[in-house]
Design a protein around this motif. Structure first.
Motif, PDB file in Angstrom:
ATOM      1  N   UNK A 292       0.822  -1.208   0.000  1.00  0.00           N
ATOM      2  CA  UNK A 292       0.000   0.000   0.000  1.00  0.00           C
ATOM      3  C   UNK A 292       0.862   1.267   0.000  1.00  0.00           C
ATOM      4  N   UNK A 293       1.785   1.347   0.926  1.00  0.00           N
ATOM      5  CA  UNK A 293       2.572   2.577   1.059  1.00  0.00           C
ATOM      6  C   UNK A 293       3.596   2.734  -0.066  1.00  0.00           C
ATOM      7  N   UNK A 294       4.092   1.631  -0.595  1.00  0.00           N
ATOM      8  CA  UNK A 294       5.026   1.730  -1.712  1.00  0.00           C
ATOM      9  C   UNK A 294       4.331   2.257  -2.960  1.00  0.00           C
ATOM     10  N   UNK A 295       3.125   1.753  -3.225  1.00  0.00           N
ATOM     11  CA  UNK A 295       2.389   2.247  -4.394  1.00  0.00           C
ATOM     12  C   UNK A 295       2.002   3.716  -4.223  1.00  0.00           C
ATOM     13  N   UNK A 296       1.605   4.104  -3.007  1.00  0.00           N
ATOM     14  CA  UNK A 296       1.204   5.498  -2.780  1.00  0.00           C
ATOM     15  C   UNK A 296       2.390   6.449  -2.939  1.00  0.00           C
ATOM     16  N   UNK A 297       3.541   6.052  -2.456  1.00  0.00           N
ATOM     17  CA  UNK A 297       4.724   6.919  -2.522  1.00  0.00           C
ATOM     18  C   UNK A 297       5.501   6.755  -3.824  1.00  0.00           C
ATOM     19  N   UNK A 298       5.196   5.655  -4.541  1.00  0.00           N
ATOM     20  CA  UNK A 298       5.908   5.298  -5.776  1.00  0.00           C
ATOM     21  C   UNK A 298       7.411   5.123  -5.525  1.00  0.00           C
ATOM     22  N   UNK A 299       7.736   4.712  -4.332  1.00  0.00           N
ATOM     23  CA  UNK A 299       9.116   4.401  -3.986  1.00  0.00           C
ATOM     24  C   UNK A 299       9.211   2.924  -3.622  1.00  0.00           C
ATOM     25  N   UNK A 304      12.644  -2.080   0.505  1.00  0.00           N
ATOM     26  CA  UNK A 304      13.533  -3.240   0.450  1.00  0.00           C
ATOM     27  C   UNK A 304      14.616  -3.118   1.513  1.00  0.00           C
ATOM     28  N   UNK A 305      15.179  -1.940   1.651  1.00  0.00           N
ATOM     29  CA  UNK A 305      16.226  -1.731   2.653  1.00  0.00           C
ATOM     30  C   UNK A 305      15.685  -1.963   4.067  1.00  0.00           C
ATOM     31  N   UNK A 306      14.484  -1.458   4.331  1.00  0.00           N
ATOM     32  CA  UNK A 306      13.887  -1.671   5.656  1.00  0.00           C
ATOM     33  C   UNK A 306      13.598  -3.146   5.886  1.00  0.00           C
ATOM     34  N   UNK A 307      13.074  -3.819   4.856  1.00  0.00           N
ATOM     35  CA  UNK A 307      12.770  -5.249   4.982  1.00  0.00           C
ATOM     36  C   UNK A 307      14.036  -6.056   5.225  1.00  0.00           C
ATOM     37  N   UNK A 308      15.110  -5.717   4.513  1.00  0.00           N
ATOM     38  CA  UNK A 308      16.379  -6.427   4.702  1.00  0.00           C
ATOM     39  C   UNK A 308      16.904  -6.223   6.118  1.00  0.00           C
ATOM     40  N   UNK A 309      16.784  -5.016   6.636  1.00  0.00           N
ATOM     41  CA  UNK A 309      17.254  -4.742   7.996  1.00  0.00           C
ATOM     42  C   UNK A 309      16.462  -5.541   9.029  1.00  0.00           C
ATOM     43  N   UNK A 310      15.142  -5.615   8.854  1.00  0.00           N
ATOM     44  CA  UNK A 310      14.306  -6.354   9.800  1.00  0.00           C
ATOM     45  C   UNK A 310      14.613  -7.848   9.742  1.00  0.00           C
ATOM     46  N   UNK A 311      14.769  -8.403   8.527  1.00  0.00           N
ATOM     47  CA  UNK A 311      15.091  -9.832   8.405  1.00  0.00           C
ATOM     48  C   UNK A 311      16.456 -10.149   8.990  1.00  0.00           C
ATOM     49  N   UNK A 312      17.424  -9.271   8.760  1.00  0.00           N
ATOM     50  CA  UNK A 312      18.755  -9.485   9.325  1.00  0.00           C
ATOM     51  C   UNK A 312      18.705  -9.435  10.855  1.00  0.00           C
ATOM     52  N   UNK A 342       8.594  -9.147  -0.399  1.00  0.00           N
ATOM     53  CA  UNK A 342       7.918  -9.801  -1.512  1.00  0.00           C
ATOM     54  C   UNK A 342       6.937  -8.858  -2.199  1.00  0.00           C
ATOM     55  N   UNK A 343       6.282  -7.991  -1.434  1.00  0.00           N
ATOM     56  CA  UNK A 343       5.352  -7.041  -2.041  1.00  0.00           C
ATOM     57  C   UNK A 343       6.073  -6.104  -2.995  1.00  0.00           C
ATOM     58  N   UNK A 344       7.227  -5.601  -2.572  1.00  0.00           N
ATOM     59  CA  UNK A 344       7.937  -4.601  -3.368  1.00  0.00           C
ATOM     60  C   UNK A 344       8.812  -5.250  -4.434  1.00  0.00           C
ATOM     61  N   UNK A 345       9.257  -6.486  -4.193  1.00  0.00           N
ATOM     62  CA  UNK A 345      10.175  -7.146  -5.121  1.00  0.00           C
ATOM     63  C   UNK A 345       9.579  -7.277  -6.509  1.00  0.00           C
ATOM     64  N   UNK A 405      21.892  -8.396   0.235  1.00  0.00           N
ATOM     65  CA  UNK A 405      20.756  -8.091  -0.641  1.00  0.00           C
ATOM     66  C   UNK A 405      20.393  -6.613  -0.569  1.00  0.00           C
ATOM     67  N   UNK A 406      20.412  -6.057   0.654  1.00  0.00           N
ATOM     68  CA  UNK A 406      20.120  -4.638   0.797  1.00  0.00           C
ATOM     69  C   UNK A 406      21.118  -3.767   0.052  1.00  0.00           C
ATOM     70  N   UNK A 407      22.398  -4.139   0.090  1.00  0.00           N
ATOM     71  CA  UNK A 407      23.408  -3.393  -0.671  1.00  0.00           C
ATOM     72  C   UNK A 407      23.153  -3.503  -2.167  1.00  0.00           C
TER      73      UNK A 407
END
Length: 416
Positions: A292-299, A304-312, A342-345, A405-407
């Motif tokens: 939702x927020x990625x589509x609204x912001x178009x970013x 992905x960076x936030x998701x990678x940090x949380x998974x790490x 997965x949503x943003x990928x 992956x984040x890099x």
């Protein structure tokens, strides 16, 4: 979709948002697809391997799934390539979606009656070829039909469908249908019904013969290779996808053994179910919110960076604190991170495809990044567990893979 600037609708960039009915049909077709893959892998194939050769059940199961994985690596991009070149009046994708579901269902029926390991291998190879072909065409429906500013939302639904297909498949063949042949037959029926509903109720633009890509054998085979030099953003995004898959596989494949051998939980099976339940609920939340927020912001890249940090972070918690409390904290963190990724990928990957003419083939190459970690991770994990520090090293490696992956995603220039 209509013809734009001389290009047929099949190759035009979509601009009209897809409706909820289309999303629902894609969602249920994907649930059927993943149920048809994971119910056998989780329950039916291991049970059948034990029935056929109890003394060597691990070897039989590894042999069957290993050969199937090799078939998957070839079938996905190849069937995607064939669908890109299909000029049927029924469309480019739908004939292959239905054919893949049918072939997969036939393979499941072969498995239902398999009396030896050879027939078991044959059946699973048919399933792997058919359902990976179906995966290639269902995935290509996203760049075919969905505008860029709606793709993260759809990507979130696809990620949720994979998780639900896995869970529902396990419930189907352990609670609702308890016989081995009945489980295979039920999976076959659901796969075909999901494909039929999607094919009959959704549009699929036709490709005029004049726009068919080159069909010479040498050129077709050459097109399976995508040059990193010519398409660097695709290469970086593919590498990121592979590393996330590897990190997730390292972090999840051996959780049952981790709970038994490192946490020393009295009932590791129930513990694993609790962890996967937390993981699944958090995955849904992460996928929906990030989409939702990625589509609204178009970013895309910040998510992905936030998701990678949380998974790490989830992996590092398990590396440093190997107890039940840590497991309960890490499970939802890993789920929300993987769901958000997965949503943003899919939104990123479908934005960096080299050519509209080869969408399904190129997404088939992307799907190799999904399959390879299932081959690589067990090999790496075996070395880490036996010789390089045990579970601490395993989860540390999961964190490192995700950080890499984040890099890698920062190297993608054409996506914000």
């Amino acid at each position: 979709m209509t013809e734009v600037e001389g290009r047929p609708a099949a190759l035009a960039e979509p601009t009209i948002h897809v409706r909820k009915s289309w999303m629902s049909l894609l969602f249920f077709a994907n649930i059927g697809l993943w149920l048809g893959i994971y119910a056998p892998i989780q329950v039916l194939l291991p049970t059948q391997a034990e029935l056929l050769d109890s003394a060597n059940k691990e070897f039989v199961f590894s042999l069957v799934t290993g050969v199937g994985a090799l078939v998957s690596l070839v079938a996905n991009p190849l069937i995607g390539l064939l669908s890109d070149r299909t000029c049927s009046r029924f469309g480019r994708r739908h004939p292959w979606t239905l054919a893949g579901a049918t072939l997969g269902a036939i393979g499941l029926l072969v498995l239902a009656s398999a009396g030896n390991v050879g027939v078991m291998i044959l059946g699973w190879c048919l399933v792997s070829a058919g359902l990976n072909g179906m995966l290639a065409t269902l995935t290509s429906a996203i760049p075919d039909r969905v505008p860029v500013d709606q793709r993260a939302h759809i990507g979130g639904l696809v990620g949720i469908s994979q998780m639900l297909g896995t869970v529902l498949g396990a419930v189907l063949v352990t609670v609702l249908v308890t016989s081995l042949p009945g489980g295979y037959i039920a999976c076959a029926v659901i796969v075909v019904l999901g494909a039929i509903a999607f094919v009959l109720r959704t549009p699929d633009a036709t490709l005029p013969a004049a726009f068919r890509p080159a069909a010479k054998v040498r050129e077709v085979l050459a097109s399976l290779r995508i040059s990193p030099r010519e398409h660097p953003d695709f290469a970086w995004a593919w590498a990121c996808h592979f590393m996330v898959g590897t990190g997730n596989a390292l972090g999840t494949l051996f959780l049952l053994f981790f709970l038994r051998d490192a946490v020393h939980l009295e009932d590791p099976d129930t513990g694993l179910l609790i962890m996967m339940g937390l993981y699944g609920v958090a995955l849904i939340g992460g996928a929906v919110a990030a989409g939702h927020f990625s589509d609204r912001s178009r970013r895309r890249k910040p998510f992905v960076l936030a998701a990678a940090a949380v998974m790490a972070l989830a992996a590092l918690i398990l590396a440093f604190w190997q107890n039940w409390t840590a497991a309960l904290i890490a499970s939802p963190l890993l789920g929300v991170g993987y769901g958000a990724y997965m949503a943003v990928a899919l939104a990123i990957l479908t934005s960096v495809l080299p050519a509209a003419e080869d969408r399904a083939k190129d997404l088939g190459v992307v799907n190799i990044a999904n399959s390879l970690p299932q081959v690589v991770a067990p090999l790496v994990a075996t070395v880490l567990l036996a010789q390089l520090g045990g579970y601490r090293a395993l989860f540390a490696a999961s964190a490192v893979a995700t950080i890499i992956a984040g890099f890698l995603i920062t190297r993608v220039r054409s996506v914000r």
